[in-house]
Design an enzyme around this catalytic site. Sequence first.
Site, PDB file in Angstrom:
ATOM      1  CG  PHE A   1      20.967  18.699  22.835  1.00  0.00           C
ATOM      2  CD1 PHE A   1      21.621  17.498  22.492  1.00  0.00           C
ATOM      3  CD2 PHE A   1      20.550  19.366  21.851  1.00  0.00           C
ATOM      4  CE1 PHE A   1      21.784  17.194  21.386  1.00  0.00           C
ATOM      5  CE2 PHE A   1      20.517  19.176  20.407  1.00  0.00           C
ATOM      6  CZ  PHE A   1      21.267  17.812  20.391  1.00  0.00           C
TER       7      PHE A   1
ATOM      8  CB  VAL B   1      21.399  24.017  24.284  1.00  0.00           C
ATOM      9  CG1 VAL B   1      22.340  23.745  25.364  1.00  0.00           C
ATOM     10  CG2 VAL B   1      22.284  23.387  23.112  1.00  0.00           C
ATOM     11  CB  CYS B   2      18.037  22.983  28.839  1.00  0.00           C
ATOM     12  SG  CYS B   2      17.469  23.563  30.328  1.00  0.00           S
ATOM     13  CB  VAL B   3      19.172  28.621  29.113  1.00  0.00           C
ATOM     14  CG1 VAL B   3      17.616  28.873  29.712  1.00  0.00           C
ATOM     15  CG2 VAL B   3      19.908  30.055  29.398  1.00  0.00           C
TER      16      VAL B   3
ATOM     17  CB  ALA C   1      23.216  25.595  28.597  1.00  0.00           C
TER      18      ALA C   1
END
Lengths: 98, 119, 121
Positions: free
Chosen positions: B39, B77-79, B82
């Site tokens: 994501f 989820v891409c840090v 995010a």
Amino acid sequence: MLHIINKAPLTNCALDSCLRVAQSGDILLIEDAVYAATSGNAFEGKIREALDRFKIYVLMPDLEARGLADRIIEGISPVDYGGFVDLTTTNKNCQSWL
Amino acid sequence: MKFGIVVNEGPYQHQASDTAYLFCKAAIEKGHEVWRVFFYHDGVNNASKLTEPPQDDRNIVNRWGKLNEEHGVDLVVCVAAALRRGIKEENLAKGFRISGLGQMVEAGVKTDRLIVFGD
Amino acid sequence: MSDIKKFMFVNRKAPHGTIYALESLEVVLITAAFDQDVSLVFLDDGVYQLKKGQQTKGIATKNFSPAYRALEGYDVEKLYVEKESMEARGLSEEDLLVDVTVLGRAEMGELMDQQDVVLSF
């Protein structure tokens, strides 16, 4: 290559650009791009021309959701999500024209 | 075949997340493996456990979580994306994990097909 | 990860109006760090990402355009611009802030066909 388009042809140039650049392969119309698969729309001429160079598919659940399932341009093949998956496997690579 | 999926848009706002999910389901039903869903951009909002759709609507966040629970799909989820958008461990829905962009590259390297869903 | 694949990033969106161009650049740099074969393509409004002289002070956002010049340092040297897209926007190679290879539409299409992974944002 499988070219996946998700934009309506009269508001966004994604499909037009794909037809300009892509040399061969399959085109799949999903989401708002399914409007391009319907007869009587102003993009129909370009779609008909493109049918000589590409095999064109349309994601039926998206067309049904938009109330246009009965207007598919002749020569465009309907697929469901399973058919979508199959197209990604039969083509050696794919590109989403976002 | 082994699939990697990239989702670039948030739930409810854009159809991308729905299409990606239905694609994953169809791929699994056909006996393929969905190895990872990554994501990115507003797609990170698919992982917010604070999401509360109306009763009669689909629950996009939980639907992804179920794919993880039932089919072992890795939901990453891409840090960086995010943090920009206020998704952190404390509001991360069950089944998702936060990690770096390298996980998207890895999905491109290790799967047979990487399919991008976005705007 | 020992396998090397051909990754192509297709940029079709203008910068600043949305975050796609900036976040796409972040992925490109990471991909190069993984020793993959990386190509960048600028098509349609994506060509605007490379316009020289971008000044974002007045819109209070980060000017990330200098980062395209840093790509070389990450061994990302394959930058392609489609001729038709560039010309349709009244731009020429001199307007761009990095050296690129300009390809006609057919050559661009062939290059896309040769890729293993095509990412677009």
